[in-house]
Design an enzyme around this catalytic site. Structure first.
Site, PDB file in Angstrom:
ATOM      1  N   GLY A 159     -12.545  -4.374   1.220  1.00 18.80           N
ATOM      2  CA  GLY A 159     -13.930  -3.977   1.495  1.00 18.80           C
ATOM      3  C   GLY A 159     -14.468  -3.035   0.435  1.00 18.80           C
ATOM      4  N   GLY A 175      -6.851  -7.022   1.517  1.00 22.86           N
ATOM      5  CA  GLY A 175      -5.565  -6.813   2.184  1.00 22.86           C
ATOM      6  C   GLY A 175      -4.852  -8.120   2.465  1.00 22.86           C
ATOM      7  N   LYS A 234     -14.764 -14.509   7.057  1.00 22.82           N
ATOM      8  CA  LYS A 234     -16.160 -14.317   7.471  1.00 22.82           C
ATOM      9  C   LYS A 234     -17.143 -14.350   6.317  1.00 22.82           C
ATOM     10  CE  LYS A 234     -17.587 -11.809  10.905  1.00 22.82           C
ATOM     11  NZ  LYS A 234     -17.960 -10.554  11.580  1.00 22.82           N
ATOM     12  N   ARG A 241       0.820  -1.215   0.000  1.00 21.92           N
ATOM     13  CA  ARG A 241       0.000   0.000   0.000  1.00 21.92           C
ATOM     14  C   ARG A 241       0.854   1.266   0.000  1.00 21.92           C
ATOM     15  NH1 ARG A 241      -4.836  -2.194   3.953  1.00 21.92           N
ATOM     16  NH2 ARG A 241      -6.263  -2.746   2.264  1.00 21.92           N
TER      17      ARG A 241
HETATM   18  P1  ADP Z   1      -9.087 -10.208   2.690  1.00 22.03           P
HETATM   19  O1  ADP Z   1      -8.373  -9.293   3.643  1.00 22.03           O
HETATM   20  O2  ADP Z   1      -8.226 -10.603   1.532  1.00 22.03           O
HETATM   21  O3  ADP Z   1     -10.421  -9.644   2.252  1.00 22.03           O
HETATM   22  P2  ADP Z   1     -10.237 -11.753   4.809  1.00 22.03           P
HETATM   23  O4  ADP Z   1      -9.864 -10.681   5.767  1.00 22.03           O
HETATM   24  O5  ADP Z   1     -11.656 -11.969   4.505  1.00 22.03           O
HETATM   25  O6  ADP Z   1      -9.403 -11.577   3.452  1.00 22.03           O
HETATM   26  O7  ADP Z   1      -9.724 -13.170   5.382  1.00 22.03           O
HETATM   27  C1  ADP Z   1      -8.375 -13.447   5.632  1.00 22.03           C
HETATM   28  C2  ADP Z   1      -8.230 -14.427   6.741  1.00 22.03           C
HETATM   29  O8  ADP Z   1      -9.020 -15.583   6.526  1.00 22.03           O
HETATM   30  C3  ADP Z   1      -6.807 -14.908   6.869  1.00 22.03           C
HETATM   31  O9  ADP Z   1      -6.229 -14.372   8.041  1.00 22.03           O
HETATM   32  C4  ADP Z   1      -6.931 -16.429   6.917  1.00 22.03           C
HETATM   33  O10 ADP Z   1      -6.127 -17.028   7.916  1.00 22.03           O
HETATM   34  C5  ADP Z   1      -8.396 -16.610   7.245  1.00 22.03           C
HETATM   35  N1  ADP Z   1      -8.886 -17.955   6.842  1.00 22.03           N
HETATM   36  C6  ADP Z   1      -8.839 -18.520   5.631  1.00 22.03           C
HETATM   37  N2  ADP Z   1      -9.307 -19.784   5.669  1.00 22.03           N
HETATM   38  C7  ADP Z   1      -9.641 -20.035   6.959  1.00 22.03           C
HETATM   39  C8  ADP Z   1     -10.157 -21.175   7.649  1.00 22.03           C
HETATM   40  N3  ADP Z   1     -10.409 -22.307   7.020  1.00 22.03           N
HETATM   41  N4  ADP Z   1     -10.386 -21.062   8.987  1.00 22.03           N
HETATM   42  C9  ADP Z   1     -10.112 -19.895   9.622  1.00 22.03           C
HETATM   43  N5  ADP Z   1      -9.628 -18.783   9.025  1.00 22.03           N
HETATM   44  C10 ADP Z   1      -9.381 -18.857   7.716  1.00 22.03           C
END
Ligand code: ADP
Ligand code: MG
Length: 406
Positions: free
Chosen positions: A386, A362, A204, A37
């Site tokens: 987001g 991110g 989530k 970033r």
């Molecule tokens: P981004 O920032 O790319 O939008 P998110 O914040 O939604 O992604 O999610 C990222 C997190 O999801 C990571 O820290 C990863 O460890 C977690 N994650 C991925 N798969 C699983 C899983 N099976 N169980 C728990 N956490 C998970």
């Protein structure tokens, strides 16, 4: 109407310009673990420096609770920015205090100052517009700025003081990063080249439900991995043992499964997953069928931490044969090397897309860099998770509308 550009601000030589960047980088202590970033913010800052502006950069970092918290100081980020710009970058350890006032007044033409984390002041994210407006006004008064450039794409979906109110107080324009990000996102929403595949993962389900609803009518394939896949498997009646599960979303997810079937969208769920004995880097683990997670050798303690190899192969092949791909959210807990293979497989396939492959989010961006991929291998790596999701959902983004976007 299109975004107002920096040109619309006129001659900036000798003028103090406030620039909202998104310098919210992941830190390990004071060490930046992914400076993507900061690098993405560089071109706009260089342009303003080149125009002879006195540049005051503002940003947030992490989620401090409206009060100073040294863990979230922007000082290491200011230092990194100085290295990238190859010029001294001043830092003020406050936002609207004496240090900010003195250092802004001391700026010469073409010089850069970074103020401390905006979220150390409760006004930045206050629920009420009054305190947000007051904080923005104090930023203007303290710095003496006469123009505002908004370039923090990751926050344009927020009506925060430095995103929204500043743009109303001063002559304002969008920086180059926001313009670039929007250009790519528009290619995803306006007549995308087909087949069009969206890959969703991350932690989530509830964060990403809106985008599923909006994208189902538009995509050819929707691949679901990450922590959210277990809510889908549970919605189909499978036992997911101790895996991440959002029970309150089960009905909604069932609705999506039905809708996908009716629309003929290929909603692809994993057929195998990596189940571990617990949430730890060195947890024991085994690959089991997606409908047999409860029957792994860890029983009810089993926790799914990655998609399995068969699923990785299937996802990769769908991605490679698509012409447009948007990916948000890691496929597994990539922070633990034993559970990063699904994310690696998806990332590699994305680099092989003959068309447009976009990484948004991110953690997703940090994951691909951490796994050793180069930014240039992807069509685009978005700085805003987001914000890009809300754009794809068709939400109105206040931080863009205030810059003339409609
Ligand atoms: P981004 O920032 O790319 O939008 P998110 O914040 O939604 O992604 O999610 C990222 C997190 O999801 C990571 O820290 C990863 O460890 C977690 N994650 C991925 N798969 C699983 C899983 N099976 N169980 C728990 N956490 C998970
Ligand atoms: Mg994230």
């Amino acid at each position: 109407m299109a975004l107002r550009t920096i040109d619309s601000l006129g001659d900036l030589a000798g003028r103090t310009v406030l620039v909202r960047c998104d310098l919210n980088v992941p830190l390990d202590g004071a060490r930046i673990t992914d400076d993507g970033r900061v690098r993405a913010s560089e071109p706009t800052l260089e342009r303003l420096v080149g125009a002879g502006a006195r540049v005051v950069v503002v940003s947030h970092l992490g989620r401090p609770k409206g009060a100073p918290d040294p863990r979230y100081s922007l000082e290491p980020v200011a230092a990194r920015l100085g290295e990238l710009l190859d010029a001294p970058v001043a830092f003020a350890p406050d936002t609207v205090g004496d240090a900010a006032r003195e250092r802004a007044a001391a700026l010469g033409d073409g010089e850069v100052l970074v103020l401390e984390n905006l979220r150390f002041d409760p006004g930045e994210t206050a629920d009420d517009a009054g305190p947000r407006r007051d904080f923005a006004q104090r930023l203007v008064d303290v710095t003496g700025a006469t123009a505002f450039v908004s370039d923090g794409f990751g926050v344009v979906h927020r009506e925060q003081a430095s995103v929204f109110e500043l743009a109303r107080l001063l002559p304002s324009a969008a920086g180059g990063l926001i313009a670039d990000e929007l250009g790519v996102l528009e290619r995803l929403t306006t007549d995308p080249a087909r087949p069009y595949t969206v890959v969703l993962g991350g932690s989530k389900v509830s964060d990403k439900l809106g985008v599923i609803a909006h994208l189902l009518p538009q995509v050819d394939s929707l691949l679901v991995g990450g922590g959210m896949l277990f809510t889908f498997l549970a919605a189909q009646g499978h036992d997911v043992a101790s895996s991440l599960l959002e029970r309150d979303q089960l009905d909604t997810v069932r609705g999506y499964l039905d809708e996908a079937r009716e629309r003929g969208v290929d909603l692809v769920l994993p057929t195998d997953v990596v189940v571990a004995s617990g949430f730890a880097a060195d947890a024991e683990h085994e690959v089991v069928a997606a409908d047999a997670i409860g029957a792994s050798r860890f029983g009810a303690d089993g926790i799914g931490l990655d998609i399995g190899p068969e699923t990785s192969e299937r996802f990769a092949s769908i991605i490679r044969s698509s012409s447009t791909v948007f990916w948000n959210g890691p496929m597994g807990v990539f922070e633990f090397p034993a559970f990063a293979e699904g994310t690696r497989a998806v990332a590699r396939a994305l680099t092989e897309v003959d068309g447009l492959g976009v990484v948004g989010g991110g953690d997703s961006a940090a994951a691909v860099r951490g796994l050793g991929f180069d930014d240039a291998e992807f069509g685009h790596i978005s700085t805003g998770g987001g914000a890009s999701l809300e754009f794809l959902e068709g939400e109105r983004l206040p931080g863009l509308e205030v810059l003339g976007w409609q």
